[in-house]
Scaffold this motif. Structure first.
Motif, PDB file in Angstrom:
ATOM      1  N   ARG A 178       0.876  -1.287  -0.053  1.00 44.75           N
ATOM      2  CA  ARG A 178       0.065   0.068   0.040  1.00 44.75           C
ATOM      3  C   ARG A 178       0.817   1.240   0.224  1.00 44.75           C
ATOM      4  O   ARG A 178       1.705   1.421   0.936  1.00 44.75           O
ATOM      5  N   LEU A 223       0.026   6.179  -3.756  1.00 49.48           N
ATOM      6  CA  LEU A 223       0.628   6.590  -5.378  1.00 49.48           C
ATOM      7  C   LEU A 223      -0.266   5.960  -6.064  1.00 49.48           C
ATOM      8  O   LEU A 223      -0.485   4.779  -5.956  1.00 49.48           O
ATOM      9  N   PRO A 224      -1.080   6.734  -6.974  1.00 48.16           N
ATOM     10  CA  PRO A 224      -1.735   6.143  -8.064  1.00 48.16           C
ATOM     11  C   PRO A 224      -1.458   4.876  -8.722  1.00 48.16           C
ATOM     12  O   PRO A 224      -0.110   4.784  -8.849  1.00 48.16           O
ATOM     13  N   GLU A 225      -2.087   3.934  -8.978  1.00 45.87           N
ATOM     14  CA  GLU A 225      -1.612   2.562  -9.414  1.00 45.87           C
ATOM     15  C   GLU A 225      -1.200   2.435 -10.971  1.00 45.87           C
ATOM     16  O   GLU A 225      -0.244   1.677 -11.342  1.00 45.87           O
ATOM     17  N   THR A 274       5.204   0.424 -11.532  1.00 45.83           N
ATOM     18  CA  THR A 274       3.780   1.018 -10.967  1.00 45.83           C
ATOM     19  C   THR A 274       3.714   0.081  -9.703  1.00 45.83           C
ATOM     20  O   THR A 274       4.495  -0.919  -9.376  1.00 45.83           O
ATOM     21  N   GLY A 275       2.900   0.523  -8.830  1.00 44.32           N
ATOM     22  CA  GLY A 275       2.709  -0.116  -7.554  1.00 44.32           C
ATOM     23  C   GLY A 275       2.203  -1.704  -7.780  1.00 44.32           C
ATOM     24  O   GLY A 275       2.920  -2.749  -7.242  1.00 44.32           O
ATOM     25  N   TYR A 284      -1.926  -4.504  -4.996  1.00 39.90           N
ATOM     26  CA  TYR A 284      -1.275  -3.300  -4.599  1.00 39.90           C
ATOM     27  C   TYR A 284      -2.638  -2.629  -4.420  1.00 39.90           C
ATOM     28  O   TYR A 284      -3.765  -2.451  -4.964  1.00 39.90           O
ATOM     29  N   ALA A 343      -3.722   1.638  -3.759  1.00 44.31           N
ATOM     30  CA  ALA A 343      -3.537   3.008  -3.765  1.00 44.31           C
ATOM     31  C   ALA A 343      -4.141   3.677  -2.862  1.00 44.31           C
ATOM     32  O   ALA A 343      -5.194   3.455  -2.631  1.00 44.31           O
TER      33      ALA A 343
END
Ligand SMILES: NC(=O)c1ccc[n+]([C@@H]2O[C@H](COP(=O)([O-])OP(=O)(O)OC[C@H]3O[C@@H](n4cnc5c(N)ncnc54)[C@H](OP(=O)(O)O)[C@@H]3O)[C@@H](O)[C@H]2O)c1
Length: 293
Positions: A170, A173-175, A214-215, A232, A234
């Protein structure tokens, strides 16, 4: 051992310590500027053949003396989480630049931060931008190394958890945003190569990035290592406790839109770790203390 002596400020810390490791690997002589020569970390450096120069950041004479007869000087500035600490950070940075100018150091490498070529509104990044500007105006030959997020944050403040047999990451940050990241080891290796003149940074600066993911892809990398499913989530920026961190995470998202220096970093240090390699190299294992696992 080489006859080249490189001075390092921050040698008892993470990044400066990695610079020392890389310099010693190249058999350079290292002089560490330390405030407490008796500390365990300073003593550990001395035991590895590092010369200790005792300095006080508010004593210009001690700094200039520590920088005499060196071929290169690396410095970072300490963590700042309040406006008072930012003032200290800028004071230390500018004092080190003044001392390097007094001592006519041939090459200075400043360990700044990603995005510090401009003002970004992140207080502890703008402080580094101002130190960069001060260094540029000094007339010294200077190279800026600008680290992105440390991969090591995934063992502390950004650590994934294990929940019901699943790796969960977590971050605020946008995924769809790719986080730029670098291992501390590679910060040291790149800085050492620049200091020893085995590489140059085009335009006198390089953003230090070893991977951009990315996440969901970061979570997947940890899941793959653990042999577990991963997901993930966000989070909103409001989960962060202070404005400094919120501004920084906004900046992580903005940084993703700037061209990456990944190829430049790899040209300087071909063995730069990507995240999967860093996870293997650090023997990361899935956490065992999480809810429901
Ligand atoms: N975390 C990230 O993802 C990230 C990414 C990019 C940039 N950064 C930046 O990296 C910096 C932190 O780097 P780091 O993790 O390498 O730091 P660190 O491990 O906390 O080390 C700090 C070093 O500075 C020395 N120091 C601090 N204040 C001093 C003073 N007044 N006089 C003399 N020496 C002093 C410390 O010496 P002692 O041993 O005597 O304390 C130590 O060697 C911060 O500015 C942060 O904004 C962080």
């Amino acid at each position: 051992m080489s006859t080249v002596t490189i001075a390092v400020f921050g040698a008892t810390g993470n990044q400066g310590g990695a610079v020392v490791d890389a310099l010693l690997d190249h058999e350079a002589r290292v002089r560490a500027l330390v405030r407490d020569p008796q500390s365990d970390r300073a003593q550990a450096l001395a035991a590895r053949g590092v010369e200790l120069a005792v300095v006080r950041a508010d004593d210009p004479a001690s700094l200039a003396a520590a920088l005499t007869a060196v071929e290169g000087f690396y410095f970072m500035t300490p963590e700042a989480n309040s406006l008072e600490e930012i003032e200290v950070e800028i004071r230390i940075g500018t004092a080190l630049v003044d001392a390097a100018a007094d001592a006519s150091v041939p090459h200075v490498v400043f360990n700044s931060v990603f995005g510090a070529d401009r003002e970004t509104g992140v207080p502890h990044h703008d402080s580094k931008h101002w130190v960069e500007e001060y260094l540029r105006k000094s007339g010294l030959r200077a190279t800026m190394v600008r680290p992105t997020a440390f991969m090591e944050n995934f063992t502390s403040v950004m650590a994934p958890s294990l929940e019901h047999g699943e790796i969960v990451l977590r971050l605020p940050l946008p995924e769809d945003v790719a986080l730029k990241m670098i291992s501390i080891r590679d910060i040291g290796r790149v800085a050492a190569a620049l200091l020893l003149g085995t590489a140059e940074a085009p335009g006198g600066a390089v953003e230090l990035v070893g991977d951009e993911l990315t996440g969901p892809r970061i979570a997947a990398a940890f899941g793959a290592r653990a042999g577990l499913p991963a997901r993930y989530e966000a989070l909103p920026l409001s989960v962060l406790p202070n404005e400094f961190d919120q501004a920084m995470f906004r900046q992580f998202a903005e940084a993703a839109e700037h061209p990456s220096d990944l190829a430049v970093v790899r040209s300087i240090e071909p063995a730069t770790l990507d995240l999967a390699e860093w996870i293997r190299a650090t023997s990361w294992t899935a956490p065992t203390n999480a809810a429901g696992s």
